[in-house]
Enzyme design. Structure first.
Site, PDB file in Angstrom:
ATOM      1  N   SER A  49       0.812  -1.197   0.000  1.00 48.87           N
ATOM      2  CA  SER A  49       0.000   0.000   0.000  1.00 48.87           C
ATOM      3  C   SER A  49       0.857   1.263   0.000  1.00 48.87           C
ATOM      4  O   SER A  49       1.639   1.488  -0.909  1.00 48.87           O
ATOM      5  CB  SER A  49      -0.969  -0.035   1.185  1.00 48.87           C
ATOM      6  OG  SER A  49      -2.059   0.820   0.969  1.00 48.87           O
ATOM      7  N   ASP A  74      -8.811  -6.124  -4.781  1.00 47.68           N
ATOM      8  CA  ASP A  74      -8.601  -4.874  -4.051  1.00 47.68           C
ATOM      9  C   ASP A  74      -9.227  -3.722  -4.831  1.00 47.68           C
ATOM     10  O   ASP A  74      -9.125  -3.666  -6.055  1.00 47.68           O
ATOM     11  CB  ASP A  74      -7.099  -4.631  -3.870  1.00 47.68           C
ATOM     12  CG  ASP A  74      -6.801  -3.377  -3.059  1.00 47.68           C
ATOM     13  OD1 ASP A  74      -7.700  -2.916  -2.311  1.00 47.68           O
ATOM     14  OD2 ASP A  74      -5.675  -2.863  -3.156  1.00 47.68           O
ATOM     15  N   HIS A 100      -6.528  -6.577  -0.664  1.00 38.83           N
ATOM     16  CA  HIS A 100      -5.525  -5.533  -0.458  1.00 38.83           C
ATOM     17  C   HIS A 100      -4.358  -6.073   0.361  1.00 38.83           C
ATOM     18  O   HIS A 100      -3.213  -5.700   0.135  1.00 38.83           O
ATOM     19  CB  HIS A 100      -6.175  -4.343   0.256  1.00 38.83           C
ATOM     20  CG  HIS A 100      -5.263  -3.176   0.453  1.00 38.83           C
ATOM     21  ND1 HIS A 100      -4.849  -2.370  -0.587  1.00 38.83           N
ATOM     22  CD2 HIS A 100      -4.675  -2.668   1.569  1.00 38.83           C
ATOM     23  CE1 HIS A 100      -4.057  -1.419  -0.120  1.00 38.83           C
ATOM     24  NE2 HIS A 100      -3.933  -1.580   1.182  1.00 38.83           N
TER      25      HIS A 100
END
Length: 730
Positions: free
Chosen positions: A181, A376, A441
């Site tokens: 991320s 995601d 994610h």
């Protein structure tokens, strides 16, 4: 110039001044709930652990918290890497990565540690770091905050030097920076700082051995990734044009586009509040439920929308607020641990998005491995695809025709035909793009064993086969491709030998039947000797086969003995860690008393040695024909380009995002930003525009596609917007 010369010296002197003893960081696993129940298995070992705080500033004011896991079978100065894992946010603790993703432990409902079969510590030492300051257990005595990525990189370099001074055995290991991320911003900045540090070192031994970056579901290029939310959501059916909220979503998207195209002097280029609001409108179309922003095929209660996902988060908080656990980890307990701290903010007024650093890093020889879960939403695959499509490096833009495509499957056991679709891989010019099928994610949370295959690819521990006209990579739980190929080759050779023996026996039988009776009796002693010799040869070959089988069985027996001897009772299930913490509770195994007959031993040893010498030549050729090095060259590894798309043939209905469409308006776009990266309103929506948008603002040529003007119908009953600054990029 003086600053560039003096800074590394000051960093080094600072580390020498502290003189930390690594014994002070050793973790007594017995203090962790559930630890004494853990046992070694063939594919998982109880880790040796270190944890605590190390300075991240030269004045010792800022303290970074880390938790490191070692495989007890790892020897000093071996070739296994040191992996530093970073969660995102900014402000999200990497302890979530340790306990919910790639660490050796997961937590049960009682907040007790249980083994994670997909732990990356089985491939190298893994260190989880809370950073920047204020994240997790990291703190500053004077509340010194950082506001720029360059400052965060400086703090990381101070920590890293302190770490190497405390754990000098890790200095020669390859360093892998990995994370997910918002770590897509951290990792390129940290790598750039390491390269700069290395350039200033005269002594090669002082350089940091970094070759690769691993970024999962990365936040790399905010502009292009923000603009992917609407077309990706349409493509996946998350939203539809017929939805009552769709017009409002389009209006917010236009606001986002205008903000991106505006002058950002004095403002950050890494965070655009109007664009965050687009995602908020997509996931919360009513006040009863909303889409999990981290895995879009799951729903969550409003207004959480994934903020409390995964469920392990509450167990992690319970575990990391346990006083005994904090004491065992040498963690500062002055404030309670939370996964993501909203008060950790980076202004980044000066910082450029990390995507601008990546071309020079690739051209310097650093590998970049991007991996994405295809479920995601917040850092979705379409956004990454658009980022790479416009990325220029090594004289080319995006992937070229030279890219090679690979499917990827996973097997628990390489010898089994049972396999799962893992994803696809694309590789060219130092850059690898991997998608994980059905991944979220947090890829390693729901695909732990599969995600570890990414490491196996990098270290050439995957099998490459060609089937159905496609090249396919096969990863496995143990990653022992060498052992698999050797066993496979041995079995083939044994079958050939058995066939030859049977043929020889048949020929001998025919010769004997053709002889006269008198000749048989006359030559009986000689025939007996020949038969005896043949039987000896057969027995020798059987001995070789039996010895190979015994080696395999011994390996299994040793694993079993290791388990039994390591855990004699429930009172000591941690491999003797409480008896000898510094040695890490080595698992000692009893000597095998069978085979004490030295004569038989040396006979078998001689036969095995002869067999190995002969087989080595065949095995070498066999491996070359079936095993292909992946990703990196140098140090004995050659390069193999590989490629696969996880979002093949993107179909956005009437919203076309093709690059070569000449009808998209690009007026007002910054530099390389183009509206074709988003979507256009096509002809079939023309009637909807009438009466809502003035005709002068629309293009109505037959067959044309246009930016048009996004439209909105006031809706007082629409759901309250979710503030996306609260939705962290973990």
């Amino acid at each position: 110039m003086l600053h560039a010369t003096v800074l590394p010296i000051l960093l080094w002197l600072a580390t020498l001044a502290y003189g930390f003893d690594r014994k002070e960081f050793l973790v007594d696993g017995n203090e962790l709930p559930g630890f004494t129940k853990l046992k070694n298995t063939k594919h998982w070992t109880v880790p040796k652990m270190y944890a605590g705080h190390l300075p991240a500033t030269r004045d010792n004011d800022t303290q970074y918290f880390f938790w490191k896991f070692e495989n007890k079978k790892t020897k000093k100065n071996d070739e296994t890497p040191l992996i530093i894992w970073l969660n995102g946010g900014p402000g999200c603790s990497s302890m979530a990565g340790a306990l919910m993703e790639i660490g050796p432990f997961r937590l049960n409902k009682k907040a007790e540690v249980i083994k994670n079969d997909g732990s990356w510590h089985m491939r190298g030492s893994v260190l989880f770091l809370d950073q920047p300051v204020g994240t997790g257990f990291s703190y500053s005595k004077e509340d010194n905050e950082v506001s720029e990525l360059d400052e965060v990189a400086d703090n990381f370099m101070v920590f890293l030097q302190n770490y190497y001074a405390t754990f000098p055995d890790d200095k020669d290991r390859e360093l892998i920076l990995a994370g997910e991320s918002y770590a897509g911003q951290f990792i390129p900045y940290f790598t750039k700082a390491i390269i700069k540090f290395n350039e200033q070192q005269r002594d090669e031994n002082s350089k940091i051995n970094i070759k690769v970056m691993f970024i999962g579901n990365g936040w790399l290029d905010p502009k292009r990734q923000y603009l992917s939310y609407v077309p990706f959501s349409l493509e996946k059916g998350i939203i539809k044009k017929e939805d009552p909220a769709f017009k409002d979503i389009l209006k917010q998207h236009e606001t986002c586009q205008n903000y991106i195209n505006s002058d950002h002097t004095g403002h950050s280029e890494l965070s655009y509040p109007p664009c965050e609001a687009v995602l908020g409108k997509i996931i919360s179309q009513d006040k009863t439920q909303c889409i999990n922003v981290y895995k879009f095929d799951e729903y969550d209660s409003y207004p959480s929308c994934g903020l409390e996902w995964p469920v392990d988060t509450k167990f992690t908080k319970q575990f990391l607020t346990d006083k005994k656990v904090l004491a065992a980890l040498h963690a500062n307990d002055e404030r309670s641990w939370i996964e993501c701290r909203p008060d950790v903010k980076l202004e980044n007024i000066k910082a450029k998005p990390a995507i601008e650093l990546i071309p020079s890093l690739l051209e310097s020889g650093i590998e970049l491995i991007l991996f994405n879960g295809n479920k995601d939403l917040i850092c979705n695959t379409l956004g990454i695809d658009n980022v790479l499509k416009h990325l220029q490096w090594e004289g080319e833009t995006g992937f070229t025709d030279e890219v090679q495509i690979f499917d990827w499957v996973y097997r628990d056991d390489l010898k089994s035909d049972k396999e799962k679709v893992a994803g696809t891989v694309k590789y060219e010019r130092q850059l690898t793009l991997i998608t994980i099928e059905d991944g979220s994610h947090m890829v390693s949370y729901d695909k732990a064993l599969i995600s570890r295959g990414i490491l196996d690819m990098y270290y050439d521990d995957v099998l490459l086969v060609h089937r159905d006209g496609k090249d396919t990579l096969i990863s496995s739980k143990d990653g022992d491709i060498d052992g698999y190929l050797e066993d496979d080759k041995s079995q083939d050779e044994n079958k050939d030998n058995e066939s030859e023996d049977e043929s020889e026996d048949e020929n001998d039988s025919d010769d004997e039947s053709d002889g006269k009776e008198g000749d048989k009796q006359e030559n009986k002693p000689d025939d007996s000797d020949d038969e005896s010799d043949e039987e000896d040869d057969d027995e020798d070959e059987d001995d070789e086969d039996d010895d190979d089988d015994d080696d395999d069985d011994d390996g299994d027996d040793e694993d079993k003995k290791g388990d039994q001897n390591s855990h004699p009772s429930h009172g000591d299930m941690n491999g003797g860690l409480d008896n000898d913490l510094e040695t890490g509770g080595e698992y000692y195994q009893d000597e095998d008393e069978e085979g004490s007959n030295f004569k038989a031993f040396f006979l078998i040893l001689s036969l095995v040695s002869a067999f190995i010498i002969v087989a080595a030549f065949y095995i070498s050729d066999y491996i070359k024909s079936r095993r292909h090095p992946i990703l990196v060259d140098g140090d004995g590894r050659s390069r193999l380009n590989k490629s696969v798309t996880w979002a093949s043939d993107i179909e956005n209905g009437s919203f076309d995002i093709e690059d070569d469409d000449p009808e998209f308006g690009t007026e007002g776009m910054e530099d390389n930003m183009e509206l074709e990266d988003v979507f256009s309103i096509d002809e079939e929506d023309e009637e909807q525009l009438e009466g809502v948008v003035p005709e002068s603002t629309r293009k109505s040529k037959k067959g044309s596609k246009k930016k048009g003007k996004y439209f909105s119908v006031p809706n007082d009953d629409s759901a309250e917007d979710i503030e996306l600054q609260d939705i962290e990029r973990h």
